[in-house]
Motif scaffolding. Structure first.
Motif, mmCIF file in Angstrom:
data_model
loop_
_atom_site.group_PDB
_atom_site.id
_atom_site.type_symbol
_atom_site.label_atom_id
_atom_site.label_comp_id
_atom_site.label_asym_id
_atom_site.label_seq_id
_atom_site.Cartn_x
_atom_site.Cartn_y
_atom_site.Cartn_z
ATOM 1 N N ALA A 210 6.268 -2.584 11.689
ATOM 2 C CA ALA A 210 5.369 -1.674 10.982
ATOM 3 C C ALA A 210 6.049 -0.352 10.637
ATOM 4 N N GLU A 211 7.114 0.003 11.360
ATOM 5 C CA GLU A 211 7.801 1.266 11.100
ATOM 6 C C GLU A 211 8.540 1.268 9.765
ATOM 7 N N TYR A 212 8.745 0.090 9.174
ATOM 8 C CA TYR A 212 9.440 0.024 7.895
ATOM 9 C C TYR A 212 8.521 0.368 6.719
ATOM 10 N N PHE A 213 7.210 0.337 6.941
ATOM 11 C CA PHE A 213 6.253 0.445 5.833
ATOM 12 C C PHE A 213 5.370 1.676 5.997
ATOM 13 N N THR A 214 6.013 2.810 6.118
ATOM 14 C CA THR A 214 5.312 4.061 6.369
ATOM 15 C C THR A 214 5.043 4.801 5.062
ATOM 16 N N LEU A 215 4.417 5.960 5.200
ATOM 17 C CA LEU A 215 4.170 6.815 4.039
ATOM 18 C C LEU A 215 5.479 7.291 3.422
ATOM 19 N N GLY A 216 6.532 7.357 4.240
ATOM 20 C CA GLY A 216 7.837 7.740 3.709
ATOM 21 C C GLY A 216 8.351 6.759 2.673
ATOM 22 N N LEU A 217 8.054 5.465 2.850
ATOM 23 C CA LEU A 217 8.454 4.472 1.860
ATOM 24 C C LEU A 217 7.725 4.716 0.536
ATOM 25 N N THR A 218 6.446 5.084 0.625
ATOM 26 C CA THR A 218 5.691 5.415 -0.584
ATOM 27 C C THR A 218 6.318 6.597 -1.301
ATOM 28 N N LEU A 219 6.691 7.631 -0.554
ATOM 29 C CA LEU A 219 7.343 8.804 -1.146
ATOM 30 C C LEU A 219 8.648 8.415 -1.818
ATOM 31 N N LEU B 285 0.080 3.175 -11.587
ATOM 32 C CA LEU B 285 0.162 4.620 -11.847
ATOM 33 C C LEU B 285 0.637 4.927 -13.256
ATOM 34 N N GLY B 286 1.716 4.267 -13.701
ATOM 35 C CA GLY B 286 2.289 4.583 -14.998
ATOM 36 C C GLY B 286 1.470 4.074 -16.163
ATOM 37 N N TYR B 287 0.894 2.867 -16.030
ATOM 38 C CA TYR B 287 0.099 2.303 -17.111
ATOM 39 C C TYR B 287 -1.355 2.756 -17.043
ATOM 40 N N ALA B 288 -2.005 2.529 -15.884
ATOM 41 C CA ALA B 288 -3.445 2.803 -15.768
ATOM 42 C C ALA B 288 -3.760 4.208 -15.284
ATOM 43 N N GLY B 289 -2.771 4.917 -14.730
ATOM 44 C CA GLY B 289 -2.994 6.298 -14.322
ATOM 45 C C GLY B 289 -3.730 6.468 -13.013
ATOM 46 N N GLU B 290 -3.734 5.433 -12.158
ATOM 47 C CA GLU B 290 -4.410 5.522 -10.866
ATOM 48 C C GLU B 290 -3.395 5.872 -9.774
ATOM 49 N N ILE B 291 -3.621 6.982 -9.095
ATOM 50 C CA ILE B 291 -2.702 7.434 -8.048
ATOM 51 C C ILE B 291 -2.876 6.560 -6.810
ATOM 52 N N VAL B 292 -1.769 5.970 -6.336
ATOM 53 C CA VAL B 292 -1.786 5.074 -5.180
ATOM 54 C C VAL B 292 -0.860 5.633 -4.115
ATOM 55 N N LEU B 293 -1.381 5.810 -2.916
ATOM 56 C CA LEU B 293 -0.581 6.310 -1.794
ATOM 57 C C LEU B 293 -0.506 5.275 -0.678
ATOM 58 N N ALA B 294 -0.592 3.992 -1.048
ATOM 59 C CA ALA B 294 -0.554 2.916 -0.056
ATOM 60 C C ALA B 294 0.533 1.905 -0.402
ATOM 61 N N GLN B 295 1.619 2.362 -1.006
ATOM 62 C CA GLN B 295 2.711 1.466 -1.360
ATOM 63 C C GLN B 295 3.254 0.741 -0.131
ATOM 64 N N GLY B 296 3.443 1.492 0.944
ATOM 65 C CA GLY B 296 3.939 0.890 2.177
ATOM 66 C C GLY B 296 2.975 -0.131 2.746
ATOM 67 N N ALA B 297 1.672 0.155 2.679
ATOM 68 C CA ALA B 297 0.673 -0.780 3.205
ATOM 69 C C ALA B 297 0.655 -2.075 2.410
ATOM 70 N N PHE B 298 0.738 -1.985 1.085
ATOM 71 C CA PHE B 298 0.759 -3.197 0.257
ATOM 72 C C PHE B 298 1.990 -4.042 0.567
ATOM 73 N N MET B 299 3.140 -3.393 0.742
ATOM 74 C CA MET B 299 4.352 -4.139 1.079
ATOM 75 C C MET B 299 4.240 -4.762 2.461
ATOM 76 N N ALA B 300 3.619 -4.041 3.396
ATOM 77 C CA ALA B 300 3.449 -4.587 4.745
ATOM 78 C C ALA B 300 2.552 -5.815 4.728
ATOM 79 N N ILE B 301 1.482 -5.771 3.956
ATOM 80 C CA ILE B 301 0.579 -6.919 3.863
ATOM 81 C C ILE B 301 1.326 -8.131 3.312
ATOM 82 N N GLY B 302 2.113 -7.917 2.268
ATOM 83 C CA GLY B 302 2.900 -9.009 1.710
ATOM 84 C C GLY B 302 3.936 -9.524 2.681
#
Length: 348
Positions: free
Chosen positions: A252-261, A65-82
């Motif tokens: 899965a409850e740890y990696f919700t949209l709230g974590l992205t916010l 987001l900060g460097y390339a300017g692409e808005i990402v709303l899946a922060q929680g999903a990426f962390m869950a996958i990892g």
């Protein structure tokens, strides 16, 4: 430039640590976080460990987001996958470093896959693409028992005593986890700082400012957007694996949209596109959130209401205030104060 210090070559001018005061501050300050866990209580060490892990994830978000300017709303999903990938590999004795690396790579591949729409769309529409991944992961994939053969189950216990590589270098104490998170944070922060100074980082900045102009200048916009998704996704996936290892179990409850916010608040508060701003935002928001949680829990016990539900309101209010007062973050505001004090009482 501090009085009496001058640059005689470009290498010195472009250095990460340029001023004598910065070198002294680094020499005096760097040992402090390594000594801290031996002087602080267990609860504080755990809180700092979580802050370091979230800082890695926010640095990954900052690349996208900060460097390339692409808005990402899946922060929680990426962390869950990892986290789930790391957990599966730790269960078979792969070792922590290989498990984190594979978890980060899988997260990077998924990030690239959901970044493919950036070939045709951008802005709000690419945000919807990543939001779809968040809902798929949160509402269907990781809570689906029929897919347990892939993710291993919605709730998993993560081995607490593992080796760094296979059985070699066993670790599992609270201090071990703290030091591991601190070292990885320093590595990723250094990589992020250097990335912003390379040709790749400058290309990301050009795409962020105006992708059409960057394309006219010969930049392969689509390839570099996917590269930003890959780098950021890898860092966020590693942070997810570390988070699962730190708390000892995942759900899965740890990696919700709230974590992205929450991570957006940290990044916007500190300063978008700034490594030091991201670290500052994580530190301040984590501490404030901890004290606010204690206060809301006390208020809930006192009034008999669910006062803790006000926490997302607090995060939303921070975003609104920061964007209204200083859109570039607290770090930019501190820079303005520094420049004002440097030139005062003169007007220039």
């Amino acid at each position: 430039m501090p009085c009496g210090e001058y640059f005689t070559d470009y290498e010195s001018r472009m250095g990460l640590v340029r001023w004598r005061t910065q070198k002294i501050a680094l020499a005096l300050g760097l040992p402090i976080p390594f000594i801290a866990p031996f002087l602080l209580g267990g609860g504080t060490v755990t809180l700092l460990t979580q802050a370091y892990i979230f800082a890695i994830a926010v640095l990954g978000l900052n690349v996208i987001l900060g460097y390339a300017g692409e808005i990402v709303l899946a922060q929680g999903a990426f962390m869950a996958i990892g986290a789930y990938s790391t957990s599966r590999l730790l269960a078979v004795g792969a070792g922590l470093f290989p498990a984190l690396a594979v978890g980060g790579l899988i997260s990077a591949l998924v990030a690239v896959g959901f970044g493919l729409p950036s070939f045709r769309v951008k802005g709000f529409y690419i945000a919807i693409s990543t939001l779809a991944l968040q809902f798929i992961a949160e509402e269907w994939f990781f809570v689906n028992p029929q897919l347990a053969f892939i993710h291993g189950g919605t709730t998993q216990s993560v081995p607490s005593n593992v080796g760094l590589v296979g059985p070699v270098g066993a670790l599992g104490t609270t201090i071990d986890k703290y030091l591991l998170a601190l070292v990885l944070l320093l590595v990723f922060a250094l990589l992020s700082l250097n990335l912003s100074r390379t040709g790749i980082g400058k290309t990301f900045r050009a795409i962020h400012e105006n992708d059409l102009s960057a394309s006219v200048l010969g930049v392969n916009v689509f390839k570099n957007k996917l590269l930003a998704f890959a780098i950021g996704g890898f860092m966020i996936g590693v942070a997810g694996g570390l988070f699962g290892f730190q708390i000892g179990f995942i759900n899965a409850e740890y990696f919700t949209l709230g974590l992205t916010l929450e991570h957006y608040v940290m990044l916007l508060f500190g300063g978008l596109g700034r490594v030091w701003g991201a670290l500052l935002g994580v530190g301040v928001v984590t501490l404030v959130q901890d004290y606010l949680n204690d206060g809301l829990n006390y208020l809930a016990d006192l009034t008999g209401t669910n006062a803790t539900a006000l926490l997302p309101v607090f995060f939303g209010a921070i975003i609104i205030v920061v964007l209204a007062v200083e859109p570039k973050g607290v770090l930019a505001g501190l820079g303005k104060i520094k420049e004002y004090l440097r030139t005062w009482p003169f007007a220039y």
